[in-house]
Design a protein around this motif. Structure first.
Motif, PDB file in Angstrom:
ATOM      1  N   ASN A   1       0.401  -0.697   0.266  1.00 56.38           N
ATOM      2  CA  ASN A   1       0.155  -0.209  -0.106  1.00 56.38           C
ATOM      3  C   ASN A   1       0.993   1.392   0.908  1.00 56.38           C
ATOM      4  O   ASN A   1       2.224   1.221   0.161  1.00 56.38           O
ATOM      5  N   PRO A   2       0.294   2.580  -0.806  1.00 56.57           N
ATOM      6  CA  PRO A   2       1.511   3.418  -0.771  1.00 56.57           C
ATOM      7  C   PRO A   2       1.801   4.181   0.245  1.00 56.57           C
ATOM      8  O   PRO A   2       2.829   4.780   0.835  1.00 56.57           O
ATOM      9  N   ARG A   3       0.517   4.450   1.569  1.00 56.99           N
ATOM     10  CA  ARG A   3       0.415   4.329   2.210  1.00 56.99           C
ATOM     11  C   ARG A   3       2.045   4.432   3.454  1.00 56.99           C
ATOM     12  O   ARG A   3       2.819   4.597   3.730  1.00 56.99           O
ATOM     13  N   THR A   4       1.333   2.773   3.720  1.00 57.35           N
ATOM     14  CA  THR A   4       2.337   2.124   4.132  1.00 57.35           C
ATOM     15  C   THR A   4       3.785   1.996   3.818  1.00 57.35           C
ATOM     16  O   THR A   4       5.178   2.611   4.605  1.00 57.35           O
ATOM     17  N   ALA A   5       3.993   1.901   2.646  1.00 61.00           N
ATOM     18  CA  ALA A   5       5.692   2.041   1.361  1.00 61.00           C
ATOM     19  C   ALA A   5       5.928   3.510   2.812  1.00 61.00           C
ATOM     20  O   ALA A   5       6.950   3.964   2.798  1.00 61.00           O
ATOM     21  N   ALA A   6       5.166   4.824   1.881  1.00 63.75           N
ATOM     22  CA  ALA A   6       5.774   5.860   2.361  1.00 63.75           C
ATOM     23  C   ALA A   6       5.820   5.960   3.770  1.00 63.75           C
ATOM     24  O   ALA A   6       7.545   6.531   4.150  1.00 63.75           O
ATOM     25  N   GLY A   7       4.881   5.075   5.133  1.00 63.44           N
ATOM     26  CA  GLY A   7       5.522   5.332   6.426  1.00 63.44           C
ATOM     27  C   GLY A   7       6.860   4.642   6.770  1.00 63.44           C
ATOM     28  O   GLY A   7       8.030   4.835   7.293  1.00 63.44           O
ATOM     29  N   LYS A   8       6.927   3.867   5.838  1.00 61.70           N
ATOM     30  CA  LYS A   8       8.666   2.364   6.128  1.00 61.70           C
ATOM     31  C   LYS A   8       9.093   3.733   5.372  1.00 61.70           C
ATOM     32  O   LYS A   8      10.526   3.656   6.192  1.00 61.70           O
ATOM     33  N   VAL A   9       9.350   4.416   3.760  1.00 59.73           N
ATOM     34  CA  VAL A   9      10.705   5.015   3.611  1.00 59.73           C
ATOM     35  C   VAL A   9      11.212   6.211   4.785  1.00 59.73           C
ATOM     36  O   VAL A   9      12.561   6.430   5.122  1.00 59.73           O
ATOM     37  N   ARG A  10      10.085   6.873   5.263  1.00 53.29           N
ATOM     38  CA  ARG A  10      10.189   7.767   6.559  1.00 53.29           C
ATOM     39  C   ARG A  10      11.152   7.165   8.036  1.00 53.29           C
ATOM     40  O   ARG A  10      11.834   7.778   8.357  1.00 53.29           O
ATOM     41  N   GLU A  11      11.006   5.751   8.187  1.00 54.61           N
ATOM     42  CA  GLU A  11      11.726   4.931   9.320  1.00 54.61           C
ATOM     43  C   GLU A  11      12.591   4.579   8.474  1.00 54.61           C
ATOM     44  O   GLU A  11      13.531   4.802   9.527  1.00 54.61           O
ATOM     45  N   ARG A  12      12.652   4.198   7.379  1.00 55.77           N
ATOM     46  CA  ARG A  12      14.626   3.788   7.253  1.00 55.77           C
ATOM     47  C   ARG A  12      15.364   5.063   7.201  1.00 55.77           C
ATOM     48  O   ARG A  12      16.337   4.948   7.579  1.00 55.77           O
ATOM     49  N   LEU A  13      14.920   6.042   6.605  1.00 53.09           N
ATOM     50  CA  LEU A  13      15.135   7.304   6.139  1.00 53.09           C
ATOM     51  C   LEU A  13      15.733   7.752   7.824  1.00 53.09           C
ATOM     52  O   LEU A  13      16.793   8.581   8.272  1.00 53.09           O
ATOM     53  N   THR A  14      14.736   8.289   8.826  1.00 52.81           N
ATOM     54  CA  THR A  14      14.736   8.609  10.166  1.00 52.81           C
ATOM     55  C   THR A  14      15.880   7.268  11.291  1.00 52.81           C
ATOM     56  O   THR A  14      16.693   8.293  11.724  1.00 52.81           O
ATOM     57  N   ALA A  15      16.420   6.278  10.677  1.00 53.91           N
ATOM     58  CA  ALA A  15      16.984   5.571  11.425  1.00 53.91           C
ATOM     59  C   ALA A  15      18.242   6.027  10.677  1.00 53.91           C
ATOM     60  O   ALA A  15      19.268   5.795  12.002  1.00 53.91           O
TER      61      ALA A  15
END
Length: 219
Positions: A4-18
């Protein structure tokens, strides 16, 4: 199964924040100067490899002899517009341990479509100063979904000071977001923009929650 695009966006932010990498979406027409702005930013910072860019592969004319790592541009093959899923799939190829800033280039007309959530921490609408103040109202929907506005190429057109003030006034009337006029000669707010990015990165390094697609991801 497709993510799901919204889920993908959240995962992108999580990876970048980490990884302590701030991602900023640049939303504007082709040729408005997005890549030039990022090249100049990279040259202004002490570490050239700390600034990278992701872009769709279609329509790009980068020299074949220049590798993505040398150009600091990573291309998503086979697409003309990026999605959060595209960015998520690309992250494993990126040297996130070295990148302080990752700019995601969206070659779209902000007067016709507002930006979507790609998982970046902030969004910017990029407009050419030569387009005049009237384009602000035309891009109002996109500006309302942005966290700041960049006006580029101020030195490539005779843009008087009163026009610059009118541009900023009109942006403020649309949304309460910062506006930066970027130019190599006149009306230059490069230092103000660099300071803004540095403050954004400091806020980004703190833990924060993203409430919705339209939330400001500054913490």
């Amino acid at each position: 199964m497709k993510t799901n695009p919204r889920t993908a966006a959240g995962k992108v932010r999580e990876r970048l924040t980490a990884a302590s990498t701030v991602a900023i979406q640049l939303y504007g027409r082709p040729g408005v100067g997005k890549t030039t702005v990022i090249d100049r930013l990279a040259a202004s910072l002490a570490r050239l490899d700390a600034v990278g860019m992701v872009t769709a592969a279609l329509g790009r004319t980068d020299a074949a002899s220049v590798s993505p790592e040398e150009a600091r541009i990573w291309k998503v093959e086979g697409v003309d517009h990026l999605t959060a899923e595209d960015l998520l799939a690309l992250l494993d190829r990126l040297p996130l341990d070295r990148l302080d800033y990752l700019f995601v280039e969206e070659n779209r007309d902000p007067t016709t479509l507002p930006p979507s959530d790609l998982g970046c921490h902030a969004r910017a609408v990029v407009l050419a100063a030569s387009g005049g103040a009237g384009q602000v109202e035309e891009a109002a929907k996109a500006i309302r979904r942005a966290h700041f506005v960049l006006f580029t190429q101020g030195d490539q057109a005779d843009v008087p000071a009163f026009e610059i003030h009118e541009v900023c006034r009109r942006v403020r009337a649309v949304a309460d977001v910062p506006t930066f006029i970027l130019s190599q000669e006149q009306h230059s707010e490069w230092m103000e923009w660099i300071t803004f990015l540095a403050n954004l990165r400091r806020r980004h390094l703190c833990r924060h929650d993203v409430g919705s697609d339209t939330a400001i991801y500054f913490g």
